[in-house]
Design a protein around this motif. Sequence first.
Motif, PDB file in Angstrom:
ATOM      1  N   GLY A   1       0.975  -1.275   0.071  1.00  0.00           N
ATOM      2  CA  GLY A   1       0.110   0.229  -0.270  1.00  0.00           C
ATOM      3  C   GLY A   1       0.621   0.632  -0.366  1.00  0.00           C
ATOM      4  N   MET A   2       2.586   1.385   0.364  1.00  0.00           N
ATOM      5  CA  MET A   2       2.984   2.502   0.009  1.00  0.00           C
ATOM      6  C   MET A   2       3.444   2.956  -0.999  1.00  0.00           C
ATOM      7  SD  MET A   2       5.890   1.610   2.922  1.00  0.00           S
ATOM      8  CE  MET A   2       5.635   3.072   4.402  1.00  0.00           C
ATOM      9  N   GLU A   3       3.109   3.378  -1.514  1.00  0.00           N
ATOM     10  CA  GLU A   3       4.471   4.272  -2.732  1.00  0.00           C
ATOM     11  C   GLU A   3       5.823   4.690  -2.735  1.00  0.00           C
ATOM     12  OE1 GLU A   3       3.077   7.745  -6.230  1.00  0.00           O
ATOM     13  OE2 GLU A   3       2.283   8.173  -4.353  1.00  0.00           O
ATOM     14  N   VAL A   4       6.096   4.370  -3.689  1.00  0.00           N
ATOM     15  CA  VAL A   4       6.996   4.021  -3.636  1.00  0.00           C
ATOM     16  C   VAL A   4       7.787   4.004  -5.064  1.00  0.00           C
ATOM     17  CG1 VAL A   4       7.704   2.534  -2.166  1.00  0.00           C
ATOM     18  CG2 VAL A   4       7.622   1.747  -4.369  1.00  0.00           C
ATOM     19  N   ASP A   5       9.257   4.427  -5.239  1.00  0.00           N
ATOM     20  CA  ASP A   5       9.859   4.024  -6.689  1.00  0.00           C
ATOM     21  C   ASP A   5      10.645   3.170  -7.265  1.00  0.00           C
ATOM     22  OD1 ASP A   5       9.182   6.504  -7.562  1.00  0.00           O
ATOM     23  OD2 ASP A   5      10.875   7.810  -6.854  1.00  0.00           O
ATOM     24  N   ILE A   6      10.810   2.439  -8.161  1.00  0.00           N
ATOM     25  CA  ILE A   6      11.344   1.301  -7.388  1.00  0.00           C
ATOM     26  C   ILE A   6      12.555   1.589  -9.167  1.00  0.00           C
ATOM     27  CG2 ILE A   6      10.060  -0.411  -6.830  1.00  0.00           C
ATOM     28  CD1 ILE A   6       8.674  -1.297  -9.874  1.00  0.00           C
ATOM     29  N   VAL A   7      12.915   0.371  -9.006  1.00  0.00           N
ATOM     30  CA  VAL A   7      14.272   0.170 -10.801  1.00  0.00           C
ATOM     31  C   VAL A   7      13.710  -1.092 -11.227  1.00  0.00           C
ATOM     32  CG1 VAL A   7      16.135   0.191 -10.180  1.00  0.00           C
ATOM     33  CG2 VAL A   7      16.428   0.638 -12.375  1.00  0.00           C
TER      34      VAL A   7
END
Length: 71
Positions: free
Chosen positions: A13-19
């Motif tokens: 549910g958390m907003e994240v940036d991924i590669v």
Amino acid sequence: MSSGRIRSEIKPGMEVDIVLKKDQPTGKLTRGVVKDILTKSPTHPHGIKVRLTDGQVGRVQRIFLRDDLKP
């Protein structure tokens, strides 16, 4: 904002940036919401691997807390 290397800091549910794997050479980030945490170890030097709600899989580079998202 957190770095995404500690598993206990990441929750569905958390907003994240991924590669994404394909973007590792360029470091291009993809933003989304965590659906599943795939890394089993408590830490990972390159970021915890997650699956986003849209199905994309990558390593967390940034975690956005609610305060980080305010304009």
